[in-house]
Design a protein around this motif. Structure first.
Motif, short mmCIF file in Angstrom:
data_model
loop_
_atom_site.label_atom_id
_atom_site.label_comp_id
_atom_site.label_asym_id
_atom_site.label_seq_id
_atom_site.Cartn_x
_atom_site.Cartn_y
_atom_site.Cartn_z
N GLU A 265 72.95 10.57 45.55
CA GLU A 265 72.24 11.55 47.05
C GLU A 265 72.25 10.22 48.30
N GLU A 266 72.11 8.74 47.71
CA GLU A 266 72.22 7.74 49.26
C GLU A 266 74.11 7.88 49.25
N LEU A 267 74.68 8.01 48.35
CA LEU A 267 75.94 7.58 49.15
C LEU A 267 76.62 8.82 50.09
N LYS A 268 75.66 10.03 49.53
CA LYS A 268 76.28 11.34 50.24
C LYS A 268 75.82 10.35 51.71
N ILE A 269 74.67 10.04 52.13
CA ILE A 269 74.36 9.70 53.16
C ILE A 269 75.10 8.40 53.53
N ASN A 270 74.93 7.38 52.75
CA ASN A 270 75.93 6.71 53.49
C ASN A 270 77.14 6.35 52.94
N ASP A 271 78.47 6.13 52.64
CA ASP A 271 79.17 6.13 52.26
C ASP A 271 80.51 5.50 52.76
N ASP A 272 79.90 4.64 53.79
CA ASP A 272 80.63 3.58 54.38
C ASP A 272 81.95 4.31 55.36
N TYR A 273 81.76 5.28 55.50
CA TYR A 273 82.79 5.55 56.39
C TYR A 273 84.19 5.81 55.19
#
Length: 136
Positions: A28-36
């Protein structure tokens, strides 16, 4: 974390426990912030104070690797194939494994920053192992 339900290899529904919860939170955190779109790796461990440091170090490594050329990615694959996942691999041996001239390999090594990448990954592994009580 652990899985508290029996594991059925044919049917994954119903699996539950801290390992699953931590994995879900990390995704879920990666969906929010996958670093572009450059990062698909995340560590989640009981909101530990070192969690942010580990994740930012992972993100830097993923950013670095995202920028590598195919020949630099092949370099990492060669290191892994050689079983030398550390920064002190013998470049002569790797050049032989990859069928490259030592000078060409040296150029790839220096331009990729692979030794820095490997050192950071090894330190992350050490930290995670210590946090999780050697259960990795």
């Amino acid at each position: 974390g652990t899985i508290i339900t029996p594991i059925n290899p044919r049917f994954s529904a119903g699996i539950d426990g801290p390992a699953y919860w931590n994995a879900r939170t990390a995704l879920e955190e990666l969906k929010i912030n996958d670093d572009y779109g450059m990062n698909a790796v995340r560590f989640n461990y009981k909101q530990h104070p070192d969690e942010a440091l580990i994740n930012e170090t992972i993100a830097l490594g993923e950013y670095m690797k995202f920028k590598w050329t195919q020949s630099q990615l092949d370099l990492l694959a060669g290191v892994i194939e050689m079983g030398a996942y550390h920064d002190s691999f013998r470049q002569v041996d790797l050049a032989e494994t990859m069928h490259l001239q030592p000078k060409a390999l040296h150029k790839r090594v220096s331009l990729s920053g692979i030794k820095l990448y490997l050192r950071s990954r090894i330190e992350i592994e050490r930290k995670m192992t210590a946090l999780m009580g050697n259960s990795l």
